[in-house]
Design a protein around this motif. Structure first.
Motif, PDB file in Angstrom:
ATOM      1  N   SER A 173      -9.689  31.499 -32.226  1.00  0.00           N
ATOM      2  CA  SER A 173      -8.488  30.718 -32.563  1.00  0.00           C
ATOM      3  C   SER A 173      -8.550  29.361 -31.884  1.00  0.00           C
ATOM      4  N   SER A 175      -5.647  26.445 -30.633  1.00  0.00           N
ATOM      5  CA  SER A 175      -4.243  26.060 -30.467  1.00  0.00           C
ATOM      6  C   SER A 175      -4.189  24.607 -30.002  1.00  0.00           C
ATOM      7  N   TRP A 176      -3.460  23.801 -30.748  1.00  0.00           N
ATOM      8  CA  TRP A 176      -3.379  22.364 -30.425  1.00  0.00           C
ATOM      9  C   TRP A 176      -2.121  22.090 -29.611  1.00  0.00           C
ATOM     10  N   TYR A 186       0.536  25.867 -23.255  1.00  0.00           N
ATOM     11  CA  TYR A 186      -0.234  26.099 -24.471  1.00  0.00           C
ATOM     12  C   TYR A 186      -1.467  26.977 -24.282  1.00  0.00           C
TER      13      TYR A 186
END
Length: 212
Positions: A173, A175-176, A186
């Motif tokens: 994955s 995640s930005w 985050y």
């Protein structure tokens, strides 16, 4: 009448004796199969080698054992009739051993011994995936399989938290996040807990002038 019984009994006994002598004579002169003939008979009907050949106590039978590549035979030969009877066979070939299923312990050990990519390789994978500048890497051994969590600054405004499979190097994955916000919001707690902020130098100077 009594005088006649005795001679009759004598005659009957004589007849029985003669019959017995005749039977003994016939048996003594009877031609029975010899061992060589028995071997020939067996060889014509069965493959393999004769491992044993013996006679019965009354000499009426031969007991024979034969061994070949895959089987063992036991049989009898009637020497007078020259016939084979009471044949039995037994397999001598080894049965293939069944492969035992792997135990859970062995399977677990094999999985543990599988090659795990290095942190350097994980960082390179993330670099190829999102680019930018490396910030932090953590390994999560609690997941199955274990994963690397890599934090990357892609540019001045945006960063990415990338999860990488430690066994095959596959990216799980991405995640930005906005770099102006704390990274720990985050990266699932795996990055350095120090908060990273990017501020514009010009704005910061203007605030100082206003205060004066």
């Amino acid at each position: 009448m009594k005088k006649l019984i005795k001679p009759i009994l004598i005659v009957m006994m004589a007849i029985l004796l003669i019959a017995l002598i005749a039977i003994i004579y016939i048996r003594s002169t009877e031609q029975l199969m010899d061992k060589n003939s028995a071997k020939t008979l067996v060889s014509e009907r069965y493959k393999g080698d004769i491992s044993k050949l013996t006679q019965s106590k009354d000499n009426r039978l031969f007991y024979v054992e034969i061994k070949d590549k895959d089987k063992k035979y036991s049989l009898e030969i009637d020497r007078r009739k020259e016939t084979i009877k009471n044949v039995t066979s037994q397999s001598t070939s080894k049965q293939p051993t069944k492969q035992q299923p792997k135990t859970k312990q062995k399977a677990k050990k094999e999985n543990k011994n599988k090659s795990i990519i290095t942190e350097k390789r994980a960082k390179q994978i993330v670099m190829n995936e999102v680019g930018g500048t490396f910030v932090d890497i953590k390994k999560n051994d609690n997941s199955k399989p274990a994963t690397y969590t890599v934090t990357q600054h892609v540019d001045q405004d945006e960063g990415a938290v990338v999860s990488v499979n430690s066994l095959n190097g596959k990216v799980n994955s991405v995640s930005w996040f906005n770099i102006e916000q704390p990274q720990t919001d985050y990266n699932e707690g795996y990055a350095n807990k120090e908060q990273y902020y990017y501020e514009d130098d010009d704005d910061y100077d203007d605030d100082e002038v206003d205060d004066d």
